[in-house]
Design a protein around this motif. Structure first.
Motif, mmCIF file in Angstrom:
data_model
loop_
_atom_site.group_PDB
_atom_site.id
_atom_site.type_symbol
_atom_site.label_atom_id
_atom_site.label_comp_id
_atom_site.label_asym_id
_atom_site.label_seq_id
_atom_site.Cartn_x
_atom_site.Cartn_y
_atom_site.Cartn_z
ATOM 1 N N ALA A 67 -2.384 -4.000 10.394
ATOM 2 C CA ALA A 67 -2.733 -2.771 9.670
ATOM 3 C C ALA A 67 -2.852 -1.585 10.615
ATOM 4 C CB ALA A 67 -4.040 -2.983 8.904
ATOM 5 N N SER A 68 -3.250 -1.842 11.878
ATOM 6 C CA SER A 68 -3.425 -0.729 12.822
ATOM 7 C C SER A 68 -2.107 0.018 13.045
ATOM 8 C CB SER A 68 -3.974 -1.241 14.152
ATOM 9 O OG SER A 68 -3.117 -2.237 14.674
ATOM 10 N N VAL A 69 -0.969 -0.701 13.000
ATOM 11 C CA VAL A 69 0.335 -0.054 13.175
ATOM 12 C C VAL A 69 0.602 0.888 12.002
ATOM 13 C CG1 VAL A 69 2.840 -0.436 13.282
ATOM 14 C CG2 VAL A 69 1.290 -1.945 14.547
ATOM 15 N N LEU A 70 0.249 0.429 10.807
ATOM 16 C CA LEU A 70 0.460 1.259 9.618
ATOM 17 C C LEU A 70 -0.361 2.539 9.699
ATOM 18 C CD1 LEU A 70 1.868 1.381 6.860
ATOM 19 C CD2 LEU A 70 -0.105 0.184 5.881
ATOM 20 N N SER A 71 -1.633 2.422 10.132
ATOM 21 C CA SER A 71 -2.442 3.646 10.198
ATOM 22 C C SER A 71 -1.932 4.589 11.288
ATOM 23 C CB SER A 71 -3.942 3.344 10.342
ATOM 24 O OG SER A 71 -4.164 2.302 11.226
ATOM 25 N N GLU A 72 -1.426 4.028 12.390
ATOM 26 C CA GLU A 72 -0.842 4.880 13.441
ATOM 27 C C GLU A 72 0.434 5.582 12.947
ATOM 28 O OE1 GLU A 72 -1.759 5.790 16.872
ATOM 29 O OE2 GLU A 72 -3.484 5.452 15.574
ATOM 30 N N LEU A 73 1.264 4.845 12.203
ATOM 31 C CA LEU A 73 2.488 5.448 11.647
ATOM 32 C C LEU A 73 2.122 6.618 10.739
ATOM 33 C CD1 LEU A 73 4.623 2.255 10.858
ATOM 34 C CD2 LEU A 73 5.120 3.986 12.610
ATOM 35 N N LYS A 74 1.064 6.420 9.969
ATOM 36 C CA LYS A 74 0.606 7.484 9.055
ATOM 37 C C LYS A 74 0.144 8.705 9.858
ATOM 38 C CE LYS A 74 -1.241 9.779 5.626
ATOM 39 N NZ LYS A 74 -0.407 10.595 4.751
ATOM 40 N N ARG A 75 -0.585 8.439 10.939
ATOM 41 C CA ARG A 75 -1.089 9.532 11.774
ATOM 42 C C ARG A 75 0.082 10.345 12.355
ATOM 43 N NH1 ARG A 75 -1.393 10.515 16.764
ATOM 44 N NH2 ARG A 75 -0.733 8.450 17.475
ATOM 45 N N ILE A 76 1.090 9.644 12.872
ATOM 46 C CA ILE A 76 2.249 10.319 13.469
ATOM 47 C C ILE A 76 3.023 11.097 12.395
ATOM 48 C CG2 ILE A 76 4.460 9.953 14.653
ATOM 49 C CD1 ILE A 76 3.093 7.374 15.870
ATOM 50 N N ALA A 77 3.171 10.476 11.219
ATOM 51 C CA ALA A 77 3.878 11.131 10.115
ATOM 52 C C ALA A 77 3.183 12.438 9.761
ATOM 53 C CB ALA A 77 3.942 10.200 8.903
ATOM 54 N N GLU A 78 1.874 12.358 9.627
ATOM 55 C CA GLU A 78 1.103 13.527 9.229
ATOM 56 C C GLU A 78 1.253 14.655 10.247
ATOM 57 O OE1 GLU A 78 -2.537 12.501 6.580
ATOM 58 O OE2 GLU A 78 -3.281 13.075 8.573
ATOM 59 N N ALA A 79 1.193 14.278 11.531
ATOM 60 C CA ALA A 79 1.270 15.283 12.602
ATOM 61 C C ALA A 79 2.604 16.020 12.603
ATOM 62 C CB ALA A 79 1.026 14.610 13.951
ATOM 63 N N SER A 80 3.653 15.359 12.114
ATOM 64 C CA SER A 80 4.976 15.993 12.139
ATOM 65 C C SER A 80 5.408 16.470 10.748
ATOM 66 C CB SER A 80 6.010 15.009 12.696
ATOM 67 O OG SER A 80 6.033 13.846 11.908
ATOM 68 N N GLY A 81 4.484 16.443 9.804
ATOM 69 C CA GLY A 81 4.807 16.880 8.454
ATOM 70 C C GLY A 81 5.793 15.975 7.745
ATOM 71 N N THR A 82 5.876 14.721 8.200
ATOM 72 C CA THR A 82 6.784 13.748 7.589
ATOM 73 C C THR A 82 6.047 12.998 6.480
ATOM 74 O OG1 THR A 82 7.842 13.444 9.746
ATOM 75 C CG2 THR A 82 8.220 11.723 8.096
ATOM 76 N N THR A 116 -1.083 -9.452 -0.242
ATOM 77 C CA THR A 116 -1.477 -9.480 1.172
ATOM 78 C C THR A 116 -2.990 -9.647 1.344
ATOM 79 O OG1 THR A 116 -1.804 -7.089 1.400
ATOM 80 C CG2 THR A 116 0.452 -7.935 1.736
ATOM 81 N N GLY A 117 -3.696 -9.945 0.244
ATOM 82 C CA GLY A 117 -5.134 -10.180 0.327
ATOM 83 C C GLY A 117 -5.966 -9.056 -0.266
ATOM 84 N N THR A 118 -5.406 -7.855 -0.298
ATOM 85 C CA THR A 118 -6.071 -6.725 -0.948
ATOM 86 C C THR A 118 -5.176 -6.246 -2.082
ATOM 87 O OG1 THR A 118 -5.080 -5.385 0.804
ATOM 88 C CG2 THR A 118 -7.434 -5.859 0.983
ATOM 89 N N LEU A 119 -5.709 -5.411 -2.976
ATOM 90 C CA LEU A 119 -4.913 -4.999 -4.130
ATOM 91 C C LEU A 119 -3.585 -4.398 -3.652
ATOM 92 C CD1 LEU A 119 -4.896 -4.883 -7.221
ATOM 93 C CD2 LEU A 119 -5.772 -2.549 -7.039
ATOM 94 N N PHE A 120 -3.668 -3.420 -2.765
ATOM 95 C CA PHE A 120 -2.467 -2.901 -2.097
ATOM 96 C C PHE A 120 -2.609 -3.151 -0.599
ATOM 97 C CE2 PHE A 120 -2.531 -0.405 -6.046
ATOM 98 C CZ PHE A 120 -1.248 -0.685 -6.504
ATOM 99 N N ALA A 121 -1.477 -3.346 0.074
ATOM 100 C CA ALA A 121 -1.516 -3.598 1.517
ATOM 101 C C ALA A 121 -2.063 -2.378 2.260
ATOM 102 C CB ALA A 121 -0.119 -3.956 2.027
ATOM 103 N N CYS A 122 -1.765 -1.179 1.759
ATOM 104 C CA CYS A 122 -2.257 0.055 2.401
ATOM 105 C C CYS A 122 -3.780 0.082 2.494
ATOM 106 C CB CYS A 122 -1.784 1.288 1.626
ATOM 107 S SG CYS A 122 -0.056 1.697 1.909
ATOM 108 N N ASP A 123 -4.449 -0.616 1.568
ATOM 109 C CA ASP A 123 -5.911 -0.634 1.574
ATOM 110 C C ASP A 123 -6.441 -1.171 2.907
ATOM 111 O OD1 ASP A 123 -5.793 0.237 -1.038
ATOM 112 O OD2 ASP A 123 -6.029 -1.768 -1.901
ATOM 113 N N GLN A 124 -5.726 -2.123 3.508
ATOM 114 C CA GLN A 124 -6.214 -2.746 4.748
ATOM 115 C C GLN A 124 -6.137 -1.787 5.923
ATOM 116 O OE1 GLN A 124 -4.870 -6.850 5.422
ATOM 117 N NE2 GLN A 124 -4.305 -6.927 3.260
ATOM 118 N N ALA A 125 -5.308 -0.758 5.809
ATOM 119 C CA ALA A 125 -5.186 0.225 6.887
ATOM 120 C C ALA A 125 -5.922 1.513 6.519
ATOM 121 C CB ALA A 125 -3.716 0.525 7.161
ATOM 122 N N SER A 126 -6.606 1.499 5.371
ATOM 123 C CA SER A 126 -7.242 2.716 4.847
ATOM 124 C C SER A 126 -6.275 3.894 4.871
ATOM 125 C CB SER A 126 -8.506 3.069 5.639
ATOM 126 O OG SER A 126 -9.394 1.996 5.617
#
Ligand SMILES: *Cc1c(COP(=O)(O)O)cnc(C)c1O
Length: 421
Positions: A211-226, A240-250
């Motif tokens: 999940a940490s990779v997903l949250s980092e990807l989100k951070r980079i996306a946000e910084a570049s307006g992607t 994946t254990g939670t309702l949505f997989a994104c939930d695990q990366a907040s």
């Protein structure tokens, strides 16, 4: 069936053995015309969540069909779609306020890509580059093949596919390379969207990343307006254990695609959720900014009612507990394969277990795949390996004994088909 006129999906009819006819489904089982039954260990291609024909969903379909069938959804609305949209907005990661309906995972992804490009055009800063992750799968239409892995499946259609930038799969120990590559590509502000399958790449071989990779990807996306598009078509609804997989990366993606488990796996429906910013970019007195997309069966009321019943099941039944118990059993089952030379890369995310069989001849089209399928089917088990990747992705109603039996069968398959060293 003899005399059949049916052309089956992903099926090479010239070599396929006789295709069994299923006459009834119930819980974790498919019942064949010959009176035997098959344990559905892959949820009928990842759609069935609670089990086949959950009574509450069947009832919702029957009840709704007595008052509504398809209605045009441009200029008209209906209660099942309205209620379902409210439910999805409250269940999905917060900040996704708009729900656009379609009818399959592929169309949900096509809609997401069009929303992303439409957003940038409508705000007057056009962008059209799409970044994808290596080994991804997003569907079999031209657009979704374009953003998915290229290979034998789409070689013939390659001339029609559009170009994308690919970041490496974040394999264990190489996560930083993925993030650095994305940052390098996105930094000039020309990328419209990054599309990913959060946490688990399904058809690419049940590849898993943290999940940490997903949250980092989100951070980079946000910084570049992607924009970040999360394709939760397979991972959604508890897989994946939670309702949505994104939930695990907040993580709240800008766009989220859901289908497969949305109706519990009963009838086709898909939804693409988007942020208010994306909706607002299309909201204008200028009609050219309209989101120009529809499919004939968009927001089918019967399908929406089935999805509402699915939501009620999640609310009223101990589904989260079932998912947690199944996930724990998969994790425990994985331990059995530690040190087994027939398998490598044993992995579990939530309810999904996967192992790479060490076979002498392993590629996707190698004979090992059909042989393994036949091996499991002989034992009354529906297991459909992706090349040499054996995985279990069962419905949540599967019992501990049934799951143990599947782990036994995989161990046996390793003895039978694993490379002899
Ligand atoms: C299955 C799948 C799709 C395509 O869904 P269809 O309903 O088959 O069109 C898209 N994305 C992912 C991640 C999938 O697993």
């Amino acid at each position: 069936m003899s005399g059949s006129h049916v052309w089956h999906p992903f099926t090479q009819h010239a070599v396929e053995p006789a295709i069994p006819e299923i006459v009834r489904t119930e819980g974790a089982y498919l019942h064949k015309a010959d009176g035997t039954r098959v344990l559905d260990a892959i949820s009928s291609w990842w759609v069935v969540t609670h089990g086949h024909r959950h009574p509450r969903i069947v009832k919702a379909i029957e009840t709704t069909a007595s008052s509504l069938d398809q209605i045009i959804f441009a200029g008209f609305t209906h209660e099942p779609a309205e209620r379902l949209a409210s439910e999805l907005v409250s269940l999905a990661p917060s900040g996704l306020d708009w729900v656009f309906y379609s009818d399959s995972g592929s169309t949900a992804v096509e809609v997401a890509l069009k929303m992303a490009l439409g957003y940038f055009r409508n705000i007057g800063a056009p962008r059209s580059r799409i970044v994808v992750m290596e080994n991804s799968y997003h569907g079999d239409t031209i657009g979704t093949m374009s953003v998915g892995a290229r290979g034998v499946f789409n070689a013939a259609y390659e001339p029609l596919l559009f170009n994308v930038d690919t970041i490496p799969f974040p394999a264990a120990g190489k996560e930083q390379e993925t993030l650095d590559r994305f940052e390098a590509i996105a930094s000039d502000g020309s990328v419209a969207a990054l599309i990913v399958e959060p946490l688990v790449l399904g058809a690419g071989g049940m590849l898993m990343y943290p999940a940490s990779v997903l949250s980092e990807l989100k951070r980079i996306a946000e910084a570049s307006g992607t924009l970040l598009i999360a394709d939760e078509v397979m991972t959604g609804w508890g897989r994946t254990g939670t309702l949505f997989a994104c939930d695990q990366a907040s993580v709240t993606p800008d766009i989220l695609c859901t289908s497969k488990g949305l109706t519990g796996g009963t009838i086709p429906l898909a939804a693409t959720l988007a942020t208010d910013a994306i909706f607002q970019a299309h909201y204008s007195a200028d009609r050219r900014k309209t989101f120009f997309h529809s499919s004939s069966y968009t927001a089918n009321p019967i399908a929406c009612a089935a999805a509402l019943a699915n939501v009620e099941i999640w609310r009223d039944e101990p589904v989260a507990e079932r998912v947690a118990a199944l996930s724990a059993r998969q994790a425990a089952g994985l331990k059995r394969f530690e040190g087994n030379p027939s398998f490598t890369d044993g992995r579990v995310t939530g309810t999904i277990l996967a192992l790479d069989l060490q076979a002498d001849n392993a590629g996707y089209l190698a004979e090992i795949g059909p042989k393994l399928r036949a091996f499991f089917l002989d034992r009354g088990l529906l297991v459909r390996p992706l090349g040499n990747v054996l995985y279990l992705l069962p419905p949540y109603c599967i019992t501990a004994e049934e799951l143990d039996g599947l782990h036994d069968a995989i161990e046996e398959a390793g003895e039978r088909f694993g490379a002899k060293t």
